[in-house]
Design an enzyme around this catalytic site. Structure first.
Site, PDB file in Angstrom:
ATOM      1  N   ARG A 114     -55.436 -53.818 -31.862  1.00  0.00           N
ATOM      2  CA  ARG A 114     -54.301 -54.118 -32.752  1.00  0.00           C
ATOM      3  C   ARG A 114     -54.618 -53.875 -34.224  1.00  0.00           C
ATOM      4  NH1 ARG A 114     -53.482 -58.631 -29.059  1.00  0.00           N
ATOM      5  NH2 ARG A 114     -51.689 -58.167 -27.712  1.00  0.00           N
ATOM      6  N   LYS A 136     -49.498 -42.340 -43.498  1.00  0.00           N
ATOM      7  CA  LYS A 136     -48.900 -41.826 -42.266  1.00  0.00           C
ATOM      8  C   LYS A 136     -50.005 -41.445 -41.286  1.00  0.00           C
ATOM      9  CE  LYS A 136     -44.388 -40.011 -43.597  1.00  0.00           C
ATOM     10  NZ  LYS A 136     -43.532 -38.795 -43.617  1.00  0.00           N
ATOM     11  N   GLU A 178     -48.972 -27.187 -50.070  1.00  0.00           N
ATOM     12  CA  GLU A 178     -48.534 -28.568 -50.303  1.00  0.00           C
ATOM     13  C   GLU A 178     -48.608 -28.932 -51.783  1.00  0.00           C
ATOM     14  OE1 GLU A 178     -47.050 -30.666 -48.450  1.00  0.00           O
ATOM     15  OE2 GLU A 178     -47.521 -30.250 -46.357  1.00  0.00           O
ATOM     16  N   LYS A 213     -47.843 -37.538 -55.135  1.00  0.00           N
ATOM     17  CA  LYS A 213     -47.512 -38.120 -53.832  1.00  0.00           C
ATOM     18  C   LYS A 213     -47.597 -39.640 -53.885  1.00  0.00           C
ATOM     19  CE  LYS A 213     -48.223 -38.091 -48.907  1.00  0.00           C
ATOM     20  NZ  LYS A 213     -48.746 -37.421 -47.712  1.00  0.00           N
ATOM     21  N   GLU A 223     -40.651 -44.748 -46.051  1.00  0.00           N
ATOM     22  CA  GLU A 223     -39.761 -43.596 -45.967  1.00  0.00           C
ATOM     23  C   GLU A 223     -38.329 -43.982 -45.611  1.00  0.00           C
ATOM     24  OE1 GLU A 223     -39.828 -39.750 -43.328  1.00  0.00           O
ATOM     25  OE2 GLU A 223     -41.460 -39.589 -44.773  1.00  0.00           O
ATOM     26  N   ARG A 227     -39.139 -41.315 -50.393  1.00  0.00           N
ATOM     27  CA  ARG A 227     -40.310 -40.662 -49.806  1.00  0.00           C
ATOM     28  C   ARG A 227     -39.937 -39.429 -48.992  1.00  0.00           C
ATOM     29  NH1 ARG A 227     -45.614 -43.459 -46.888  1.00  0.00           N
ATOM     30  NH2 ARG A 227     -46.603 -41.492 -46.285  1.00  0.00           N
ATOM     31  N   ASN A 231     -40.867 -34.215 -47.736  1.00  0.00           N
ATOM     32  CA  ASN A 231     -40.638 -33.345 -46.580  1.00  0.00           C
ATOM     33  C   ASN A 231     -39.925 -32.056 -46.950  1.00  0.00           C
ATOM     34  OD1 ASN A 231     -41.706 -35.009 -44.384  1.00  0.00           O
ATOM     35  ND2 ASN A 231     -40.055 -36.420 -44.902  1.00  0.00           N
ATOM     36  N   HIS A 234     -40.344 -28.924 -44.842  1.00  0.00           N
ATOM     37  CA  HIS A 234     -40.936 -29.341 -43.576  1.00  0.00           C
ATOM     38  C   HIS A 234     -39.953 -29.346 -42.411  1.00  0.00           C
ATOM     39  CE1 HIS A 234     -44.209 -30.433 -46.165  1.00  0.00           C
ATOM     40  NE2 HIS A 234     -44.914 -30.945 -45.183  1.00  0.00           N
ATOM     41  N   HIS A 238     -41.784 -27.299 -39.969  1.00  0.00           N
ATOM     42  CA  HIS A 238     -42.345 -27.909 -38.763  1.00  0.00           C
ATOM     43  C   HIS A 238     -41.812 -27.229 -37.507  1.00  0.00           C
ATOM     44  CE1 HIS A 238     -43.876 -32.108 -40.240  1.00  0.00           C
ATOM     45  NE2 HIS A 238     -44.797 -31.176 -40.308  1.00  0.00           N
ATOM     46  N   HIS A 255     -50.595 -25.317 -40.993  1.00  0.00           N
ATOM     47  CA  HIS A 255     -49.490 -26.131 -41.496  1.00  0.00           C
ATOM     48  C   HIS A 255     -48.923 -25.569 -42.796  1.00  0.00           C
ATOM     49  CE1 HIS A 255     -47.102 -29.681 -42.374  1.00  0.00           C
ATOM     50  NE2 HIS A 255     -47.661 -29.723 -43.578  1.00  0.00           N
TER      51      HIS A 255
END
Length: 351
Positions: A114, A136, A178, A213, A223, A227, A231, A234, A238, A255
């Protein structure tokens, strides 16, 4: 060089990073310290880390590199290794690697018992300026990017630019994409500076990207709104990355390579829908194509790529939501795009 302070942790660079790591471990009573590497960081980066880190490492865990290994099966391997090596809730996991490894290592640490502490030491430019920052974590679901994960912050992120010497130029350019994105969404001056630079791997550029960032994440950690601007490029990027990953007859794109295409395409959508000037749009396209080879997409490829948009994480209530630009340095979120514009965007990219 000053550290970048986030809400619950700091990003340290060079000598400050070395001091922070050793001080943190000395001041904590960790039961076990585990180090996660892949075959590349074990060979090229681990020897450097051993000169930096004074503390003990109880066990080194190794996984295979590459986006194709960023899945739950690899997590199972790491969880089992941690358990077999008597890891407990007072253990620490240090992630030494690129974005795939820090994403996955953070997810494993956040869910084992956990949640245990983890530290990210990114070794690629992409991970230094983006992937390891902001909390993330996660893995892919098949070829669909980052579908499984949680947002959970590391104890710290440590940046050692000397690791960049171990990378080939293609990996460096992937991270550069990026960095350019950070300029496009928040800082036109930074964008203009970057597109003129011959060396964008110096510590000051890395620090500026991290700061941009971090400023966004501080205002919206989970997000819910702002935030999402991170993206930009993306949504289509993506989808392109996933399509190339699952089609073995196509060259797999890094990427940053996929996101560079996505930013040209979404730049076109920005011009059509949000008033981004044609001058700025052409500057974006020209700048990316200076560093990234154009990829040929057939009509069938484009149809398949567009089918993947339904899996984008920003979607809500069945709508595909885009981040677009009103101007360089000004991004807007949650924009719906008419389907007929997608083909026009690809046509512009192909010109």
């Amino acid at each position: 060089m000053d550290s970048v302070k986030s809400q619950s942790y700091e990003v340290h660079i060079n000598e400050l990073a070395k001091a922070a790591l050793n001080q943190h471990v000395a001041n904590r009573t960790y039961s076990k310290i585990f180090l996660l590497v892949d075959e590349n960081t074990k060979k090229y980066c681990l020897p450097v880390l051993k000169e930096i880190f004074d503390g003990p490492v109880d066990s080194i865990l190794e996984i295979q590199s590459g986006e194709e290994n960023k899945h739950i099966q690899t997590c199972l391997q790491i969880w089992e290794d941690l358990s077999n090596l008597d890891g407990d809730r007072k253990s620490l996991l240090i992630n030494l690697g690129g974005g795939v490894l820090t994403d996955m290592g953070g997810f494993v640490a956040s869910t084992f018992k956990r949640g245990i502490d983890f530290i990210n030491i990114p070794t690629t430019l992409l991970a230094m300026v983006d992937a390891s920052i902001g909390g993330k974590t996660g893995v892919d679901l098949g070829s669909l990017k980052n579908q499984i994960g949680v947002i959970n912050q590391p104890q710290m992120v440590l940046i050692f630019p000397e690791f960049l010497k171990t990378l080939d130029p293609r990996q460096i350019k992937s991270g550069y994409a990026e960095m350019l994105k950070h300029g496009l969404i928040q800082d036109e001056v930074y964008w203009q500076d970057l597109i003129k630079k011959s060396n964008f791997t110096d510590a000051s550029c890395i620090q500026r990207s991290i700061a941009i960032k971090n400023e966004v994440v501080l205002q919206d950690p989970t997000e819910q709104g702002l935030r999402k601007i991170l993206n930009f490029g993306h949504t289509l990027g993506h989808a392109i990355e996933s399509y190339c990953l699952e089609n073995h007859d196509r060259k797999t794109l890094l990427h940053g390579e996929a996101i560079a295409i996505g930013m040209i395409l979404e730049g076109y959508l920005s011009h059509e829908l949000r008033g981004l000037s044609k001058l700025s749009l052409d500057e974006i396209k020209k700048s990316f194509l200076r560093f990234f080879d154009k990829v040929d997409f057939t009509d069938e490829d484009i149809d398949s790529i567009l089918q993947l948009l339904k899996y984008d994480k920003k979607n809500s209530h069945g709508n595909v939501n885009f981040v677009l630009l009103q101007a360089i340095g000004e991004a807007v979120i949650d924009i719906e795009v008419p389907e007929e514009l997608f083909q026009k965007a690809f046509a512009y990219y192909k010109e």
